[in-house]
Design an enzyme around this catalytic site. Structure first.
Site, PDB file in Angstrom:
ATOM      1  N   SER B  25       0.821  -1.217   0.000  1.00 54.38           N
ATOM      2  CA  SER B  25       0.000   0.000   0.000  1.00 54.38           C
ATOM      3  C   SER B  25       0.847   1.256   0.000  1.00 54.38           C
ATOM      4  O   SER B  25       0.403   2.310  -0.457  1.00 54.38           O
ATOM      5  CB  SER B  25      -0.901   0.085   1.231  1.00 54.38           C
ATOM      6  OG  SER B  25      -1.472  -1.146   1.528  1.00 54.38           O
ATOM      7  N   SER B  54       2.221   0.881   6.696  1.00 55.65           N
ATOM      8  CA  SER B  54       3.133   1.365   5.654  1.00 55.65           C
ATOM      9  C   SER B  54       2.909   2.842   5.330  1.00 55.65           C
ATOM     10  O   SER B  54       3.867   3.567   5.061  1.00 55.65           O
ATOM     11  CB  SER B  54       3.044   0.496   4.397  1.00 55.65           C
ATOM     12  OG  SER B  54       1.899   0.788   3.664  1.00 55.65           O
ATOM     13  N   TRP B  55       1.673   3.313   5.422  1.00 57.29           N
ATOM     14  CA  TRP B  55       1.451   4.755   5.202  1.00 57.29           C
ATOM     15  C   TRP B  55       2.135   5.561   6.304  1.00 57.29           C
ATOM     16  O   TRP B  55       2.775   6.581   6.045  1.00 57.29           O
ATOM     17  CB  TRP B  55      -0.057   5.089   5.134  1.00 57.29           C
ATOM     18  CG  TRP B  55      -0.689   4.746   3.824  1.00 57.29           C
ATOM     19  CD1 TRP B  55      -0.286   3.777   2.968  1.00 57.29           C
ATOM     20  CD2 TRP B  55      -1.818   5.381   3.214  1.00 57.29           C
ATOM     21  NE1 TRP B  55      -1.110   3.755   1.856  1.00 57.29           N
ATOM     22  CE2 TRP B  55      -2.057   4.731   1.985  1.00 57.29           C
ATOM     23  CE3 TRP B  55      -2.656   6.436   3.597  1.00 57.29           C
ATOM     24  CZ2 TRP B  55      -3.106   5.096   1.130  1.00 57.29           C
ATOM     25  CZ3 TRP B  55      -3.711   6.798   2.749  1.00 57.29           C
ATOM     26  CH2 TRP B  55      -3.922   6.131   1.514  1.00 57.29           C
ATOM     27  N   ASP B  78      -5.898   2.178  14.313  1.00 55.63           N
ATOM     28  CA  ASP B  78      -6.471   1.008  13.638  1.00 55.63           C
ATOM     29  C   ASP B  78      -7.123   0.092  14.666  1.00 55.63           C
ATOM     30  O   ASP B  78      -6.800   0.139  15.851  1.00 55.63           O
ATOM     31  CB  ASP B  78      -5.396   0.230  12.868  1.00 55.63           C
ATOM     32  CG  ASP B  78      -6.003  -0.642  11.763  1.00 55.63           C
ATOM     33  OD1 ASP B  78      -5.878  -0.274  10.595  1.00 55.63           O
ATOM     34  OD2 ASP B  78      -6.632  -1.678  12.080  1.00 55.63           O
ATOM     35  N   LYS B 159      -9.481   6.110   0.995  1.00 57.39           N
ATOM     36  CA  LYS B 159      -9.743   5.026   0.050  1.00 57.39           C
ATOM     37  C   LYS B 159     -11.249   4.927  -0.209  1.00 57.39           C
ATOM     38  O   LYS B 159     -12.067   5.051   0.701  1.00 57.39           O
ATOM     39  CB  LYS B 159      -9.252   3.699   0.639  1.00 57.39           C
ATOM     40  CG  LYS B 159      -9.345   2.592  -0.411  1.00 57.39           C
ATOM     41  CD  LYS B 159      -9.385   1.166   0.070  1.00 57.39           C
ATOM     42  CE  LYS B 159      -8.420   0.649   1.066  1.00 57.39           C
ATOM     43  NZ  LYS B 159      -7.220   0.062   0.507  1.00 57.39           N
TER      44      LYS B 159
HETATM   45  C1  LIG Z   1      -5.803  -1.663   3.690  1.00 58.72           C
HETATM   46  S1  LIG Z   1      -5.546  -1.716   5.398  1.00 58.72           S
HETATM   47  C2  LIG Z   1      -4.595  -0.266   5.659  1.00 58.72           C
HETATM   48  C3  LIG Z   1      -3.186  -0.415   5.202  1.00 58.72           C
HETATM   49  C4  LIG Z   1      -2.311   0.748   5.671  1.00 58.72           C
HETATM   50  N1  LIG Z   1      -2.684   1.994   5.042  1.00 58.72           N
HETATM   51  C5  LIG Z   1      -0.847   0.486   5.398  1.00 58.72           C
HETATM   52  O1  LIG Z   1      -0.311   1.156   4.524  1.00 58.72           O
HETATM   53  O2  LIG Z   1      -0.261  -0.372   6.055  1.00 58.72           O
HETATM   54  C6  LIG Z   1      -7.150  -1.345   6.031  1.00 58.72           C
HETATM   55  C7  LIG Z   1      -7.235  -1.247   7.540  1.00 58.72           C
HETATM   56  O3  LIG Z   1      -8.493  -0.680   7.902  1.00 58.72           O
HETATM   57  C8  LIG Z   1      -8.727  -1.060   9.241  1.00 58.72           C
HETATM   58  N2  LIG Z   1     -10.096  -0.744   9.673  1.00 58.72           N
HETATM   59  C9  LIG Z   1     -11.268  -1.204   9.142  1.00 58.72           C
HETATM   60  N3  LIG Z   1     -12.315  -0.717   9.832  1.00 58.72           N
HETATM   61  C10 LIG Z   1     -11.818   0.065  10.821  1.00 58.72           C
HETATM   62  C11 LIG Z   1     -12.411   0.836  11.874  1.00 58.72           C
HETATM   63  N4  LIG Z   1     -13.745   0.862  12.015  1.00 58.72           N
HETATM   64  N5  LIG Z   1     -11.601   1.505  12.708  1.00 58.72           N
HETATM   65  C12 LIG Z   1     -10.239   1.438  12.553  1.00 58.72           C
HETATM   66  N6  LIG Z   1      -9.632   0.738  11.598  1.00 58.72           N
HETATM   67  C13 LIG Z   1     -10.411   0.045  10.728  1.00 58.72           C
HETATM   68  C14 LIG Z   1      -8.413  -2.522   9.184  1.00 58.72           C
HETATM   69  O4  LIG Z   1      -8.183  -3.025  10.475  1.00 58.72           O
HETATM   70  C15 LIG Z   1      -7.189  -2.567   8.272  1.00 58.72           C
HETATM   71  O5  LIG Z   1      -6.000  -2.657   8.993  1.00 58.72           O
END
Ligand SMILES: C[S@@+](CC[C@H](N)C(=O)[O-])C[C@H]1O[C@@H](n2cnc3c(N)ncnc32)[C@H](O)[C@@H]1O
Lengths: 1032, 265
Positions: B25, B54-55, B78, B159
């Site tokens: 990502s 990673s962000w 998260d 996103k």
């Molecule tokens: C695609 S990943 C993010 C990757 C991140 N940007 C990186 O670069 O590593 C999506 C994340 O959204 C989180 N997520 C989903 N619903 C959430 C919520 N209600 N509150 C907090 N985090 C949430 C998930 O736990 C997951 O880790």
């Protein structure tokens, strides 16, 4: 301007809500349409569009005036919409269905009484609505102070006290239980992991039942919040559950999951709550693809209803043993010994069973021959050493005639009467023919009964004997010589059309005999070897239809089955071939309505699978590999399948006879279990009034169906040849189609028709370029190739494009069924989404569109010209012919010639493309992209080729355009993931002609079916399938 | 939603390993930055739905490249736990919970942020409309925080899955930002519906003072902010079709010569 219009006439898709409303009626939410079924009769009574856009996600009812069905008040909800009406209102087309909404997604609604409705939204807030005087009025809003997003929730009312409790499932492990009156949180149950997908209260409000991401079902005490039990078993996430059958002992749970199954669980109050475990009692596998989202129960009649992504509605009998005619019993060997008054020796076992319709005959390893009269009482028939240790026991399908034989060839034929007494008996032995007996197969047709005796000695012939069904005498006897290779026979069938005897064997071998002269030694007419990749031919059955063809249904141990057609010259072809997902096949059954059922074993289960409708009819856990079993089936007066299954499990004899079913099994047939990725339409070879439709989906299956010109759609067969999710399916002509998928699979299928169904069979497949194929064959195109001299079709020129930028041009030779790669090259380093052959001025080009937003054109005339000439100047259809013998010389592939056009038109991926060959020789290319735009470009003849963009519309949809289909010279259909389907006129620029919303989410493919009589239908695929009529 | 991402062997995955990013990502944010110069002048950031991080890694590297950066701050949130990253304050919480937003505000102690981003993706159920709705709720929660914490002119990136109601969201964002763009980095698979909304130039609504109140749900928070959302009324007669819909301009970002995430080798 034209007034072309789209009207939806049929939709098959995900079902997100079910509700039982009486002992014969069920409501089902099928997208925005609400349907009413009679599950006793198995009919859809009524359907009506109730929402404009939203899918129905839930249904609840209240029935105060108990007896009057029409007064039942119904609330349906989906997304932020809800609607309330009576059953009578619903059925009255003059009544306008009201449409209400709240500002958030609704998870549950509950009628407190006729005039009060509570609505729980996805932020854990309950709105209370008054329904007085047919008006909806918001009267109150309550919450517990915790307003995060939920994944599930239920409002529950205690019928005795009237107390209301809210059960809310959050995304972070927790279940919040709060009291509606006080708004106080009673419990925060945190022992699940991940999102909570369902939480309900038991009907007596004493227990909480929940399921989540973590694949467990949990039972909690409502009062104390204590975790009482866990249920493990589902292979994936669990979407739904409910409680039924509450008694003083405990209750049952019915659950449904992402693993395609529904399951029945038991929770007992004593035994210290089963030591904290829910007992899994039954697995019901009746859905395909992935998701079973919806379920409901009829607790009184003990029926379970399930539905999901595949659009099927299934009714499971949760109380089979209480139905009329059910019989289930098990005997320890001791019980039997006592009944027959005869001691079993140490280690003595029942070796064989045969069901002759009034009772059962069984033989033990010590030669005790016993009868189970009326399937209830054991009697000793006789004891004979000749049948000890090794004994064969067989029964004719339609006559109570049994044959029993020992190792030395001693045989007894016995005919039984309704009292399970021997009526006639005839003994003989096979000493004249051989001194050891290995196996007997029996079969019959009309009034002919015959048996085939096999010796273990490879030099001994097979002995065929015809038996008189009246006095059991041997009418005829023949010797059938075995082929040289060692064979082991496994199945037998006589075919009336060809007058031939078919003997199935191990190692995918089949022998064919024609029995003519008595006592002469008959050589096999044909020996078919390597009929398929697998093992034993387990059953053969003749298929008779109006044609004069010799056709056989064959099932194979390896799980494949075929319809085999034997030609005059003894060559054969498969008209139909497919396989089941898992397991070994023992045989097939055709039901009176034409459905094909297959039965066999998988792991420790015996199963009967409806292959036509794709669901498990019956499953019985019967243990490991050394199985002793007998399956007897028949059809009752309502043409329903009935059966009896006998087997030995850990030295116990068990019998199960299914009773009279209370309800109809399948209320809605559905289609694919996951997103449909492509649709292919071809003409029916002998019927102008129907088209053949082949669909392929993410669930890796292909399905063949028909669409009639009145809009009726029927699915015929399912194919499981692909391992990867389907990518593209296109017709080459009305006889052949190609399908491609991930895992670099490109399959060529031949379409035929037999047994009143359209069918197809895998003709050939393109060998992958890698050992561990991982590429997606994204798209392909084809041109027919003719013989220069006699004008006959001899092959196809095919172009394929891949996810790694590879492009191949391939020649397929029909006679040898072989592919030859002519060109093998790469475009760049991006994934190619589309490819077409285009022919301009008798020159052939390859046009591709890729993730980089480019349209690119290669000139392939230098390469192609070596082997083919373009004969026909008819621009719409290119006619290629093969230059003499050149094909043989092709040894290695060449590279692509020059890229003559490579122009970026879209910002990123070209997701959709179709072309329109204009009468003036130029070609219009209509593309749609990830960038939401539609572009019409034009390719004309120039010195080379000239490429121009004619029109461009940047925001033609609000999201990715995924499908473009040319309807006629001036109209195209454009579909996008925003679920819009639009007709555009492309004569001068782009003018919108019609714009509709489709219920098919993840809208991804479309096709048009134009009938001779002028009717035009549009087919849309994605998460569902819908048929639209196009009118002018 | 789209195709299952099965192939772990793709080049971005390997490249991420090589360069030390926790997830592929990272390249999505880097390519978005290439296009929109997102990191320019950015010091205080909220990274929502940040695991595995990673962000946050990208942001931490960018913002703390010169050591003496006393007023810089990165808060990452998260549902899942995350292993520590230098200069990043990590919270494990549900961003849809109003209390979580309060917690984040607390870390900023009354100061504004320059950039709010969310790469959130819910647990996909296969029920396309529900999945899209929950996704939209994650964005709204992020937006709710953004309206409270973003300085005027600040940036917001989230996103999105471009399903049937994405035009509603575009239109609502249009009330709050100078520019709303739908961007697709080349590192995001063309075969998935994923894209990112890039909102530039935060413009607080006139006369509306956002205030977090843990008693208000996200939906309620936005109710009297006139951005074209329907709000609950006593007659329950929401006319959804009257809600404004517009299509945001689309921009593909990342160099055309950069790796194509759909091509597998
Ligand atoms: C695609 S990943 C993010 C990757 C991140 N940007 C990186 O670069 O590593 C999506 C994340 O959204 C989180 N997520 C989903 N619903 C959430 C919520 N209600 N509150 C907090 N985090 C949430 C998930 O736990 C997951 O880790």
């Amino acid at each position: 301007m034209d007034n072309m219009k789209l009207d939806q006439i049929k939709h098959i898709g995900p079902i997100c809500a079910l509700k039982v409303i009486s002992n014969n009626l069920l409501l089902s939410g099928e997208g925005p349409t609400l349907s009413l079924y009679d599950y006793i009769k198995g009919e859809k009574i009524f359907e009506r569009l109730v929402f404009k856009r939203n899918k129905i996600h839930g249904i609840e009812i209240i029935n105060s005036s108990n007896d009057i069905e029409d007064d039942i008040k119904i609330v349906i909800w989906g997304g932020r919409s809800l609607s309330i009406f009576t059953l009578n209102n619903f059925k009255d087309l003059n009544y306008e269905i009201p449409h209400y909404g709240v500002s958030d997604w609704i998870f549950h609604c509950l009628f407190e009484n006729e005039s009060t409705l509570h609505v729980l939204n996805s932020h854990n807030i309950v709105h209370t609505v008054s329904l007085l005087n047919d008006n909806c009025k918001l009267i109150n809003t309550k919450h517990c102070g915790w307003k995060s997003i939920l994944y599930s929730g239920t409002i529950s009312i205690n019928k005795e006290t009237g107390k209301i409790t809210v059960l809310a499932g959050t995304v972070m492990n927790g279940i919040l239980i709060w009291d509606f009156e006080t708004c106080q949180v009673k419990h925060n149950l945190t022992e699940h992991e991940g999102s909570i997908f369902k939480v309900v209260a038991s009907p007596d409000n004493k227990y909480i039942i929940s399921c989540s991401d973590d694949r467990s079902i949990k039972v909690w005490d409502m009062e104390t919040g204590e975790l009482l039990a866990n249920g493990w078993g589902h292979g994936s996430r669990i979407w739904g559950l409910n409680v039924y059958n509450i008694s003083n002992d405990g209750f049952n749970i019915f659950s449904c999951s992402e693993d395609c199954t529904a399951r029945v669980w038991r929770f007992n109050f004593h035994d210290n709550y089963n030591n904290g475990e829910l007992i899994q009692e039954r697995i019901i596998l009746v859905h395909t693809g992935r998701h079973v989202w919806s379920l409901d129960l009829n607790d009184e009649k003990k029926l379970g209803f399930t539905a999901g992504a595949d659009g099927k509605i299934f009714v499971s009998d949760l109380n089979e043993s209480q139905r009329d005619g059910y019989w289930g019993h098990k005997w320890e060997l001791n019980d039997i010994s006592n009944e027959i008054n005869c001691v079993f020796q140490k280690g003595e076992l029942i070796k064989n069973y045969s069901d002759f319709g009034y009772g059962l005959i069984a033989v033990t390893s010590e030669g005790k021959i016993m009868i189970l009269k009326d399937y209830k009482k054991w009697k000793l028939l006789f004891i004979d050493d000749k049948f000890a240790k090794f004994c064969i026991l067989k029964i004719f399908e339609n006559e109570p005639i049994v044959i029993i034989a020992g190792k030395m060839g001693d045989c007894i034929l016995m005919k039984f009467n309704e009292n399970c007494e021997i009526e006639i008996k005839h003994e003989f032995n096979l000493n004249d023919s051989f001194n050891r007996l290995g196996n007997i197969l029996i079969n019959g047709y009309d009034d002919n009964y015959f048996a085939l005796f096999e010796s273990p000695n490879p030099n001994d012939p097979l002995i065929y004997k015809k038996i008189d069904p009246i006095n059991l005498s041997i009418l005829e006897s023949y010797e059938l010589l075995k082929p040289k290779d060692k064979i082991t026979i496994s199945s037998l069938e006589y075919n009336k059309v060809s007058n031939m005897l078919f003997v199935g064997c191990r190692f995918a071998t089949m022998l064919v005999y024609k029995i003519e002269n008595e006592n002469e030694k008959n050589q096999p007419l044909v020996v078919y070897k390597n009929l398929f990749k697998g093992d034993t031919v387990s059953s053969i059955k003749s298929l008779y239809d109006n044609s004069n063809n010799t056709m056989l249904y064959i099932t194979n141990k390896d799980g494949t089955y075929h319809i085999m057609k034997i030609n005059e010259n003894s060559t054969y072809e498969y008209l139909q071939s497919s396989k089941i997902q898992k397991g070994f096949l023992e045989g097939h059954i055709k039901t009176p309505n034409g459905d094909i059922l297959l039965y066999g074993f998988k792991s420790d289960c015996f199963f009967v699978w409806n292959e036509t409708k794709q669901y498990e009819v019956y499953r019985e856990i019967c243990g490991g590999p050394h199985r002793r079993w007998n399956f007897k089936y028949w059809f009752d007066s309502n043409n329903r399948l009935r059966y009896r299954f006998v087997y030995t499990r850990s030295s116990e004899v068990q019998i199960v006879q299914q009773g009279e079913p209370y309800a109809f099994e399948l209320l809605s047939d559905g289609l694919h279990g996951r997103e449909i990725r492509d649709i292919c339409v071809i003409n029916s070879q002998n019927n102008n009034d129907e088209k053949i439709i082949i669909t392929g989906a993410e669930d890796t299956t292909l399905k063949i169906s028909t669409l009639k010109n009145d809009g009726t759609f029927n699915s015929h067969w399912t194919y499981r040849e692909h391992i990867g999710g389907l990518q593209s399916i296109h017709a080459i002509n009305d006889e052949y189609i190609l399908s491609s998928s991930a895992k670099e699979e490109l399959y060529l299928w031949k379409i035929t028709e037999c047994d009143n169904k359209k069918c197809m069979s895998l003709e050939s497949s393109l060998p992958p370029s890698e050992e561990n194929p991982d590429l997606r064959v994204m798209d392909f195109d084809s041109i027919e190739v003719y013989d220069k001299i006699n004008g006959k079709k001899i092959g196809f020129l095919i172009v394929t494009v891949y996810s790694n930028s590879m492009i191949k041009v391939i020649y397929y030779d029909i006679a040898s069924k072989k592919f030859k790669v002519l060109i093998d090259d790469n475009y760049m380093q991006c994934c190619i989404f589309h490819v077409r052959f285009v022919c301009i001025d008798k020159r052939l080009f390859v046009l591709i569109a890729s993730t980089n937003g480019h349209l690119s054109i290669y000139d392939i005339n230098n390469v192609i010209g070596k082997y083919f000439s373009i004969d026909d100047s008819n621009i719409k259809e290119v006619k290629l012919s093969l230059n003499d013998n050149k094909f043989e010389e092709i040894n290695e592939s060449t590279k692509l010639d020059k890229l003559i056009i490579n122009q970026q038109i879209h910002q990123s991926s070209v997701k959709a493309l179709d072309i329109l060959q204009e009468t003036n020789g130029c070609i219009k290319v209509i593309t749609g992209g990830d960038d939401n735009s539609i572009i019409v470009s034009k390719i004309t003849k120039d010195e080379g080729l000239k490429f121009d963009i004619e029109s461009f519309l940047p925001s033609a949809a609000s999201s990715t355009i995924t499908t473009v289909t040319v309807i006629d010279e001036k109209t195209v259909l454009v579909g996008a993931v925003d679920q819009s389907i639009k007709l555009w006129n492309i004569e001068n620029g782009l003018t919108l002609v019609d714009n509709k919303y489709t219920t098919v989410a993840d809208t991804g493919c479309s096709e048009i079916a134009s009938f001779k009589n002028g009717e035009k239908y549009l087919l849309i695929g994605g998460a569902g399938f819908s048929i639209w009529k196009i009118t002018n | 939603m789209g195709k299952s991402s099965k192939d772990k062997r793709d080049l971005y995955y390997r490249k991420a390993k090589e360069e030390g990013w926790r997830a592929r990502s990272a390249f999505k944010l880097l390519q978005l930055n290439e296009q929109f110069d997102l990191f320019n002048d950015v010091k205080r950031v909220v990274d929502l739905c940040a695991a595995p991080g990673s962000w946050s890694q990208v942001l931490s590297k960018e913002i703390f490249k010169d050591k003496n950066n006393s007023d810089a701050k990165i808060v990452a949130v998260d549902l899942q736990p995350m292993s520590p990253i230098d200069n990043v304050i990590e919270l494990q919480a549900d961003i849809t919970h109003p209390k979580t937003l309060e917690m984040i505000m607390h870390h900023f102690d009354g100061e504004k942020a320059d950039f709010v981003c969310s790469d959130g993706a819910p647990d996909v159920t296969g029920l396309h409309d529900l999945d899209e709705y929950i996704q939209a709720q994650l964005i709204l929660s992020a937006l709710q925080l953004a309206t409270c914490i973003l300085k005027t002119g600040g940036k917001f990136v989230a996103k999105i899955f471009r399903g049937r109601d994405i035009d509603l969201l575009y239109s609502q964002l249009g009330y709050l930002f100078d520019k709303v763009i739908c961007a697709k980095p080349r590192s995001s698979r063309a075969s998935s519906l994923e894209a990112f909304i890039v909102c530039i130039g935060y413009r607080p609504r006139n006369g509306w003072i956002p205030s977090l109140n843990s008693n208000l749900s996200t939906e309620e928070f936005f109710q009297d902010l006139k951005i074209g959302r329907n709000s609950l009324n006593n007659e329950l007669n929401l006319e959804f079709n009257d809600e404004e819909r517009i299509v945001a301009p689309f921009i593909a970002c990342g160099d055309l010569n950069s790796i194509d995430s759909d091509a597998t080798y």
